[in-house]
Write an enzyme that holds these catalytic residues in place. Structure first.
Site, PDB file in Angstrom:
ATOM      1  N   LEU A 124      28.294  10.379 -18.652  1.00 18.51           N
ATOM      2  CA  LEU A 124      27.131  10.750 -19.466  1.00 18.51           C
ATOM      3  C   LEU A 124      27.502  11.899 -20.410  1.00 18.51           C
ATOM      4  CD1 LEU A 124      24.008  10.852 -20.058  1.00 18.51           C
ATOM      5  CD2 LEU A 124      23.793  12.378 -18.098  1.00 18.51           C
ATOM      6  N   GLU A 126      28.881  14.818 -22.842  1.00 18.93           N
ATOM      7  CA  GLU A 126      29.676  14.870 -24.077  1.00 18.93           C
ATOM      8  C   GLU A 126      29.637  16.300 -24.596  1.00 18.93           C
ATOM      9  OE1 GLU A 126      28.193  12.114 -26.965  1.00 18.93           O
ATOM     10  OE2 GLU A 126      28.278  10.416 -25.571  1.00 18.93           O
ATOM     11  N   ALA A 129      26.069  16.754 -25.175  1.00 14.55           N
ATOM     12  CA  ALA A 129      25.133  16.222 -24.162  1.00 14.55           C
ATOM     13  C   ALA A 129      25.625  16.542 -22.773  1.00 14.55           C
ATOM     14  CB  ALA A 129      24.999  14.706 -24.309  1.00 14.55           C
ATOM     15  N   GLY A 130      24.700  16.915 -21.917  1.00 12.68           N
ATOM     16  CA  GLY A 130      25.043  17.249 -20.532  1.00 12.68           C
ATOM     17  C   GLY A 130      23.702  17.606 -19.913  1.00 12.68           C
ATOM     18  N   SER A 131      23.343  18.887 -20.067  1.00  7.58           N
ATOM     19  CA  SER A 131      21.970  19.267 -19.713  1.00  7.58           C
ATOM     20  C   SER A 131      20.992  18.477 -20.574  1.00  7.58           C
ATOM     21  CB  SER A 131      21.761  20.767 -19.954  1.00  7.58           C
ATOM     22  OG  SER A 131      22.541  21.519 -19.070  1.00  7.58           O
ATOM     23  N   GLY A 339      37.259  40.200   4.315  1.00  9.47           N
ATOM     24  CA  GLY A 339      37.899  41.313   3.609  1.00  9.47           C
ATOM     25  C   GLY A 339      39.163  40.875   2.878  1.00  9.47           C
ATOM     26  N   GLU A 363      26.238  17.736 -12.182  1.00  2.00           N
ATOM     27  CA  GLU A 363      25.091  16.853 -11.885  1.00  2.00           C
ATOM     28  C   GLU A 363      23.757  17.543 -12.142  1.00  2.00           C
ATOM     29  OE1 GLU A 363      25.319  13.984  -8.727  1.00  2.00           O
ATOM     30  OE2 GLU A 363      27.490  14.150  -8.701  1.00  2.00           O
ATOM     31  N   GLY A 364      23.745  18.312 -13.221  1.00  2.00           N
ATOM     32  CA  GLY A 364      22.565  19.078 -13.613  1.00  2.00           C
ATOM     33  C   GLY A 364      22.700  20.502 -13.115  1.00  2.00           C
ATOM     34  N   THR A 365      22.798  21.448 -14.038  1.00  6.66           N
ATOM     35  CA  THR A 365      22.913  22.855 -13.625  1.00  6.66           C
ATOM     36  C   THR A 365      21.702  23.237 -12.780  1.00  6.66           C
ATOM     37  OG1 THR A 365      21.690  23.668 -15.519  1.00  6.66           O
ATOM     38  CG2 THR A 365      24.082  23.463 -15.802  1.00  6.66           C
TER      39      THR A 365
HETATM   40  N1  COS Z   1      13.022   9.249 -13.658  1.00  9.02           N
HETATM   41  C1  COS Z   1      12.393   8.399 -14.481  1.00  9.02           C
HETATM   42  N2  COS Z   1      12.041   8.733 -15.738  1.00  9.02           N
HETATM   43  C2  COS Z   1      12.353   9.969 -16.162  1.00  9.02           C
HETATM   44  C3  COS Z   1      13.024  10.903 -15.354  1.00  9.02           C
HETATM   45  C4  COS Z   1      13.353  10.499 -14.048  1.00  9.02           C
HETATM   46  N3  COS Z   1      13.987  11.310 -13.204  1.00  9.02           N
HETATM   47  N4  COS Z   1      13.194  12.032 -16.058  1.00  9.02           N
HETATM   48  C5  COS Z   1      12.656  11.819 -17.266  1.00  9.02           C
HETATM   49  N5  COS Z   1      12.160  10.568 -17.331  1.00  9.02           N
HETATM   50  C6  COS Z   1      11.485   9.941 -18.457  1.00  9.02           C
HETATM   51  C7  COS Z   1      10.295  10.785 -18.897  1.00  9.02           C
HETATM   52  O1  COS Z   1       9.133  10.434 -18.190  1.00  9.02           O
HETATM   53  C8  COS Z   1      10.191  10.418 -20.361  1.00  9.02           C
HETATM   54  O2  COS Z   1       9.551   9.179 -20.502  1.00  9.02           O
HETATM   55  P1  COS Z   1       8.441   8.965 -21.641  1.00  9.02           P
HETATM   56  O3  COS Z   1       9.180   9.150 -22.931  1.00  9.02           O
HETATM   57  O4  COS Z   1       7.944   7.592 -21.402  1.00  9.02           O
HETATM   58  O5  COS Z   1       7.422  10.045 -21.400  1.00  9.02           O
HETATM   59  C9  COS Z   1      11.642  10.214 -20.786  1.00  9.02           C
HETATM   60  O6  COS Z   1      12.355   9.901 -19.574  1.00  9.02           O
HETATM   61  C10 COS Z   1      12.227  11.443 -21.438  1.00  9.02           C
HETATM   62  O7  COS Z   1      11.996  12.531 -20.547  1.00  9.02           O
HETATM   63  P2  COS Z   1      11.966  14.056 -20.980  1.00  9.02           P
HETATM   64  O8  COS Z   1      11.185  14.180 -22.260  1.00  9.02           O
HETATM   65  O9  COS Z   1      11.575  14.868 -19.805  1.00  9.02           O
HETATM   66  O10 COS Z   1      13.506  14.245 -21.348  1.00  9.02           O
HETATM   67  P3  COS Z   1      14.345  15.518 -21.661  1.00  9.02           P
HETATM   68  O11 COS Z   1      15.310  15.128 -22.712  1.00  9.02           O
HETATM   69  O12 COS Z   1      13.473  16.721 -21.865  1.00  9.02           O
HETATM   70  O13 COS Z   1      15.203  15.699 -20.324  1.00  9.02           O
HETATM   71  C11 COS Z   1      15.839  16.582 -18.185  1.00  9.02           C
HETATM   72  C12 COS Z   1      14.737  16.119 -19.148  1.00  9.02           C
HETATM   73  C13 COS Z   1      16.211  18.010 -18.375  1.00  9.02           C
HETATM   74  C14 COS Z   1      15.216  16.346 -16.813  1.00  9.02           C
HETATM   75  C15 COS Z   1      17.086  15.698 -18.303  1.00  9.02           C
HETATM   76  O14 COS Z   1      17.666  15.829 -19.569  1.00  9.02           O
HETATM   77  C16 COS Z   1      18.133  16.033 -17.254  1.00  9.02           C
HETATM   78  O15 COS Z   1      18.005  15.717 -16.067  1.00  9.02           O
HETATM   79  N6  COS Z   1      19.217  16.659 -17.681  1.00  9.02           N
HETATM   80  C17 COS Z   1      20.347  16.970 -16.813  1.00  9.02           C
HETATM   81  C18 COS Z   1      21.233  15.786 -16.746  1.00  9.02           C
HETATM   82  C19 COS Z   1      22.392  16.057 -15.876  1.00  9.02           C
HETATM   83  O16 COS Z   1      22.274  16.118 -14.661  1.00  9.02           O
HETATM   84  N7  COS Z   1      23.570  16.203 -16.506  1.00  9.02           N
HETATM   85  C20 COS Z   1      24.760  16.473 -15.794  1.00  9.02           C
HETATM   86  C21 COS Z   1      25.830  15.591 -16.291  1.00  9.02           C
HETATM   87  S1  COS Z   1      25.797  14.017 -15.646  1.00  9.02           S
HETATM   88  S2  COS Z   1      26.772  14.165 -13.967  1.00  9.02           S
END
Ligand code: COS
Length: 385
Positions: A124, A126, A129-131, A339, A363-365
């Site tokens: 996922l 890049e 992209a990550g968070s 120590g 896997e998400g900070t």
């Molecule tokens: N399950 C199902 N749907 C989800 C979801 C989940 N866990 N999280 C978000 N969604 C859905 C939302 O409901 C939203 O849908 P609608 O557009 O229909 O409302 C859509 O996906 C977008 O969600 P949101 O607007 O919350 O997205 P964001 O871009 O703000 O992202 C977080 C939210 C921060 C939760 C997400 O980007 C994330 O988890 N990031 C971390 C990812 C990660 O772990 N990266 C590490 C590298 S991979 S090992």
């Protein structure tokens, strides 16, 4: 504490513990020093059917749940997080196929994954992209019966070693999160290559590489789920996998605690073992309490997920957040209890402290976990009104 594991669960825990003690502990320092991928250990894990734990029986698996899987992760993590990261990332890469793959994809890939013949990686992250999981720039363009992938993935665990990659790419850049799709890409596909292996602070036995896609053509049937569902595939995958990261936290914290408690009994100062000093006892008491609290949360969330709960984002984020913060604190404290010896490579805890740091990042900070929990709380609070 007794978590009343059933017979199968005890067998898996004991098997993983034996592999950790007999195969991982003797070589962990060397793997760390050399940054060497643990192929021998992975083969032993595969031969012991541990990669089959949570794959359904119809695809060659043991048909057990995520809970049985995290018991194995915890035991391996007690010995070496580099090894357990390789094992856990394999499961992370498998979830998109397990959760959303077509029958054809499951039949094609899951038996080889269950037997350990082919390792898997999840791609996922890049540069942008990550968070921000929706910030993916890699594109996948449909041309006839093929998707053409272009872009670069960063910090991919099992990169280069895995043969199967589950990749998130944009099929429609104008649609944000809804423009992402998930694909299976096999190693050796023309146009798919690897960047350099990263030189890391910890988890050095695991492999972390860039994936480069340059006009990489894959069959249309390698699309997982439907076009535009990639973000959901990624989110649901992470919801499933985060208890595994929590279990890694519990395992490494337990390993560090065990080493430091033993040392505190053996090391004498002022004519008495240092464990007889209340200052040391209180540190160990806090560490033991925090580990048990983390284990209780990780186990109950994992059982909740296996029980069929629909939305587990909040709970799995809580388990990951709490257990990995505990891991960082406990490993730092283990070094302190020991120590000068704690700081030396002769003992395992300095490595555990270096290794534990990644758990708060990948896997998400843990900041993202708090965001996920916070968003759920907002939704729940609105419902209660
Ligand atoms: N399950 C199902 N749907 C989800 C979801 C989940 N866990 N999280 C978000 N969604 C859905 C939302 O409901 C939203 O849908 P609608 O557009 O229909 O409302 C859509 O996906 C977008 O969600 P949101 O607007 O919350 O997205 P964001 O871009 O703000 O992202 C977080 C939210 C921060 C939760 C997400 O980007 C994330 O988890 N990031 C971390 C990812 C990660 O772990 N990266 C590490 C590298 S991979 S090992």
């Amino acid at each position: 504490m007794d978590y009343f594991l059933n017979e199968n669960q005890q067998i898996i825990r004991d098997l993983a513990r034996r592999i950790a003690d007999e195969r991982v502990m003797p070589v962990r320092a060397e793997l760390d020093e050399k940054g060497e991928f643990p192929w021998d250990i992975m083969r032993t894990i595969a031969q012991s059917d541990m990669m089959a734990i949570n794959i359904p029986t119809e695809y060659g698996g043991l048909g057990m749940g995520g809970f049985e899987f995290i018991l194995a992760v915890e035991e391996l993590s007690r010995a070496c997080l580099g090894v357990s990261t390789t094992f856990a990332a394999n499961a992370l890469g498998t979830y998109p196929i397990l959760l959303y793959g077509s029958e054809k994809q499951k039949k094609k890939y899951l038996p080889d994954i269950a037997s350990g013949k082919r390792l898997v990686a999840f791609a996922l992250t890049e540069a942008t992209a990550g968070s921000d999981a929706a910030g993916v720039q890699t594109t996948a363009k449909l041309e006839g019966n093929e998707y053409v992938l272009n872009g670069t993935k960063q910090w991919i665990t099992n990169g280069g070693e895995a043969e199967i990659y589950t990749v998130i790419a944009m099929t429609d850049k104008n649609r944000g999160a809804r423009g992402a799709s998930a694909f299976v890409v096999e190693k050796d596909t023309p146009g798919f290559s690897f960047g350099k292996k990263e030189d890391k602070l910890g988890i050095r036995a695991s492999s972390t590489r860039e994936l480069v896609f340059e006009n990489c053509r894959i069959p249309k049937e390698n699309l997982i789920a439907r076009q535009g569902m990639g973000f959901i595939v990624a989110m649901k995958t992470l919801d499933k996998s985060r208890t595994g990261v929590g279990a890694q936290g519990v395992g490494v914290a337990q390993g560090a605690f065990d080493a430091s408690a033993l040392y505190a009994k053996e090391r004498h100062q002022f004519g008495t073992p240092v464990i007889s000093f209340q200052a040391v006892q209180h540190m160990l008491a806090n560490m033991a309490t925090e580990i048990e609290a983390a284990r209780s949360l990780v186990y109950s969330v994992s059982r909740y997920v296996d029980g069929g709960a629909k939305d587990v984002s909040k709970e799995s984020a809580m388990a990951k957040l709490f257990a990995t913060d505990v891991a960082m604190k406990v490993t730092v404290d283990a070094v302190q209890v020991m120590g000068g010896s704690g700081y030396m490579k002769e003992y395992p805890v300095e490595k555990m402290m270096r290794d534990a740091k990644i758990l708060q990042i990948y896997e998400g900070t843990n900041q993202i976990q708090r965001n996920v929990i916070g968003q759920s709380l907002i939704k729940e609070t609105a419902k209660k009104k």
